[in-house]
Design a protein around this motif. Structure first.
Motif, mmCIF file in Angstrom:
data_model
loop_
_atom_site.group_PDB
_atom_site.id
_atom_site.type_symbol
_atom_site.label_atom_id
_atom_site.label_comp_id
_atom_site.label_asym_id
_atom_site.label_seq_id
_atom_site.Cartn_x
_atom_site.Cartn_y
_atom_site.Cartn_z
ATOM 1 N N UNK A 55 0.910 -1.200 -0.011
ATOM 2 C CA UNK A 55 0.135 -0.109 0.266
ATOM 3 C C UNK A 55 0.700 1.413 0.068
ATOM 4 N N UNK A 56 2.121 1.340 0.364
ATOM 5 C CA UNK A 56 3.022 2.464 0.291
ATOM 6 C C UNK A 56 3.194 3.173 1.339
ATOM 7 N N UNK A 57 2.550 2.689 2.503
ATOM 8 C CA UNK A 57 2.598 3.630 3.557
ATOM 9 C C UNK A 57 3.791 3.898 4.305
ATOM 10 N N UNK A 58 4.197 4.944 4.726
ATOM 11 C CA UNK A 58 5.409 5.097 5.331
ATOM 12 C C UNK A 58 5.656 4.631 6.834
ATOM 13 N N UNK A 59 6.608 4.108 7.281
ATOM 14 C CA UNK A 59 6.732 3.432 8.558
ATOM 15 C C UNK A 59 6.354 4.281 9.642
ATOM 16 N N UNK A 60 6.523 5.726 9.417
ATOM 17 C CA UNK A 60 6.191 6.613 10.470
ATOM 18 C C UNK A 60 4.801 6.854 10.564
ATOM 19 N N UNK A 61 4.063 6.840 9.391
ATOM 20 C CA UNK A 61 2.701 6.799 9.402
ATOM 21 C C UNK A 61 1.908 5.348 10.075
ATOM 22 N N UNK A 62 2.560 4.383 9.855
ATOM 23 C CA UNK A 62 1.951 2.991 10.374
ATOM 24 C C UNK A 62 2.260 3.088 11.674
ATOM 25 N N UNK A 63 3.265 3.539 12.217
ATOM 26 C CA UNK A 63 3.460 3.644 13.676
ATOM 27 C C UNK A 63 2.770 4.597 14.356
ATOM 28 N N UNK A 64 2.569 5.781 13.850
ATOM 29 C CA UNK A 64 2.044 6.906 14.738
ATOM 30 C C UNK A 64 0.685 7.339 14.403
ATOM 31 N N UNK A 65 0.177 6.664 13.272
ATOM 32 C CA UNK A 65 -1.258 7.146 12.937
ATOM 33 C C UNK A 65 -2.234 6.065 13.143
ATOM 34 N N UNK A 66 -1.642 4.859 12.510
ATOM 35 C CA UNK A 66 -2.447 3.700 12.581
ATOM 36 C C UNK A 66 -2.592 3.061 13.830
ATOM 37 N N UNK A 67 -3.320 3.489 14.633
ATOM 38 C CA UNK A 67 -3.111 2.915 16.193
ATOM 39 C C UNK A 67 -4.129 1.675 16.408
ATOM 40 N N UNK A 68 -5.120 1.417 15.643
ATOM 41 C CA UNK A 68 -6.125 0.466 15.952
ATOM 42 C C UNK A 68 -6.382 -0.403 14.471
ATOM 43 N N UNK A 148 -5.761 8.451 -1.250
ATOM 44 C CA UNK A 148 -4.890 7.510 -1.880
ATOM 45 C C UNK A 148 -5.408 6.328 -2.415
ATOM 46 N N UNK A 149 -6.509 5.606 -1.717
ATOM 47 C CA UNK A 149 -6.850 4.420 -2.257
ATOM 48 C C UNK A 149 -7.775 4.876 -3.519
ATOM 49 N N UNK A 150 -8.478 5.835 -3.191
ATOM 50 C CA UNK A 150 -9.377 6.102 -4.552
ATOM 51 C C UNK A 150 -8.743 6.441 -5.679
ATOM 52 N N UNK A 151 -7.352 7.153 -5.523
ATOM 53 C CA UNK A 151 -6.733 7.248 -6.667
ATOM 54 C C UNK A 151 -5.913 5.918 -7.153
ATOM 55 N N UNK A 152 -5.851 4.921 -6.359
ATOM 56 C CA UNK A 152 -5.203 3.664 -6.600
ATOM 57 C C UNK A 152 -6.264 2.812 -7.420
ATOM 58 N N UNK A 153 -7.455 3.023 -6.828
ATOM 59 C CA UNK A 153 -8.494 2.343 -7.337
ATOM 60 C C UNK A 153 -9.097 1.159 -6.344
ATOM 61 N N UNK A 154 -10.478 1.054 -6.221
ATOM 62 C CA UNK A 154 -10.970 0.129 -5.303
ATOM 63 C C UNK A 154 -11.876 -0.670 -6.069
ATOM 64 N N UNK A 155 -12.057 -1.800 -5.613
ATOM 65 C CA UNK A 155 -13.381 -2.660 -6.269
ATOM 66 C C UNK A 155 -14.419 -2.514 -5.093
ATOM 67 N N UNK A 156 -15.734 -2.262 -5.798
ATOM 68 C CA UNK A 156 -16.982 -2.116 -5.107
ATOM 69 C C UNK A 156 -18.103 -2.977 -5.633
ATOM 70 N N UNK A 157 -18.708 -3.826 -4.660
ATOM 71 C CA UNK A 157 -19.912 -4.475 -5.220
ATOM 72 C C UNK A 157 -20.854 -3.603 -6.339
ATOM 73 N N UNK A 158 -21.163 -3.967 -7.234
ATOM 74 C CA UNK A 158 -21.919 -3.789 -8.370
ATOM 75 C C UNK A 158 -23.319 -3.009 -7.645
ATOM 76 N N UNK A 159 -24.142 -3.627 -6.786
ATOM 77 C CA UNK A 159 -25.244 -3.181 -6.382
ATOM 78 C C UNK A 159 -25.011 -2.017 -5.164
ATOM 79 N N UNK A 160 -23.803 -2.039 -4.594
ATOM 80 C CA UNK A 160 -23.601 -1.150 -3.833
ATOM 81 C C UNK A 160 -23.180 0.474 -4.633
ATOM 82 N N UNK A 161 -22.299 0.062 -5.538
ATOM 83 C CA UNK A 161 -21.868 1.415 -6.282
ATOM 84 C C UNK A 161 -23.209 1.852 -6.944
ATOM 85 N N UNK A 162 -24.040 1.091 -7.624
ATOM 86 C CA UNK A 162 -25.261 1.485 -8.210
ATOM 87 C C UNK A 162 -26.243 2.357 -7.214
ATOM 88 N N UNK A 163 -26.392 1.776 -5.944
ATOM 89 C CA UNK A 163 -27.065 2.606 -4.958
ATOM 90 C C UNK A 163 -26.629 4.001 -4.815
#
Length: 208
Positions: A55-68, A148-163
């Motif tokens: 996913x390309x996240x920095x070590x600093x971000x992983x340690x300091x921002x993603x706490x849960x 970042x994920x939206x720019x990378x691209x995400x897969x979404x269930x067709x029904x969810x996206x249509x709604x």
């Protein structure tokens, strides 16, 4: 720009939608990221390896921002030992307030209070292989990692996206600049009427 009406698409289900939107419009896609979106990965790696190497996240971000973190619904303490498998779900969050937040925080003082529900890695590690996982983002990670994920691209269930597109207010289109479905330009107003059926749809968001 030559726009192809949605109803002229006759090949069947759509596999890819690309949108160009103004930066202010990006948060409108955050509900999709909270609900859960699919990412293609190399499964069989540690959570840390996934976050940094894939996913390309920095070590600093992983340690300091993603706490849960929750892997398959269970909180994680050791992201070097927890292994991501094909079909896993991974939820990411920054520090949450209160006693509950302190209890769920990885490696925190109160983490021992949840020992019965904490993720425990099995004895046999899976081999590396192509796979897919469901990712969910919450609070600060939603705002910081969502674009970042939206720019990378995400897969979404067709029904969810249509709604999702069908429930947008009329003025939502004002923040959209361009749309394409399976490589064909479509009118912004036609997005909600596209034939989203079958397998998950790849959604990619570009900003201007």
């Amino acid at each position: 720009m030559n726009e192809e009406p949605a109803h002229s698409k006759s090949e069947g289900r759509l596999n890819e939608v690309r949108l160009t939107v103004r930066a202010r419009q990006v948060p409108s896609f955050f509900p999709l990221l909270q609900r859960g979106f699919t990412q293609k990965i190399q499964a069989g790696c540690s959570v840390r390896s996934l976050l940094s190497g894939q996913f390309g996240l920095s070590p600093e971000y992983i340690e300091n921002r993603i706490q849960t973190l929750f892997l398959d619904g269970k909180p994680i303490d050791d992201i070097d030992q927890a292994t991501v498998r094909d079909g896993s779900s991974l939820a990411l969050s920054s520090a949450m307030p209160g006693v509950l937040g302190a209890t769920l925080r990885r490696g925190g003082y109160y983490s021992r209070m949840r020992s019965q529900i904490t993720h425990v890695e099995g004895a046999e590690s899976p081999r590396r292989a192509d796979g897919r996982i469901v990712v969910k983002l919450f609070n600060l990670t939603l705002r910081e990692l969502g674009p970042l994920f939206l720019k990378r691209g995400i897969w979404v269930d067709a029904d969810v996206l249509k709604d999702f597109f069908g429930s947008r207010p009329d003025d939502w289109r004002d923040g959209c600049v361009e749309a394409a479905a399976d490589g064909r330009n479509v009118g912004i107003a036609d997005i909600a009427h596209l034939d989203f059926t079958g397998s998950p749809v790849h959604l990619q968001i570009r900003t201007v």
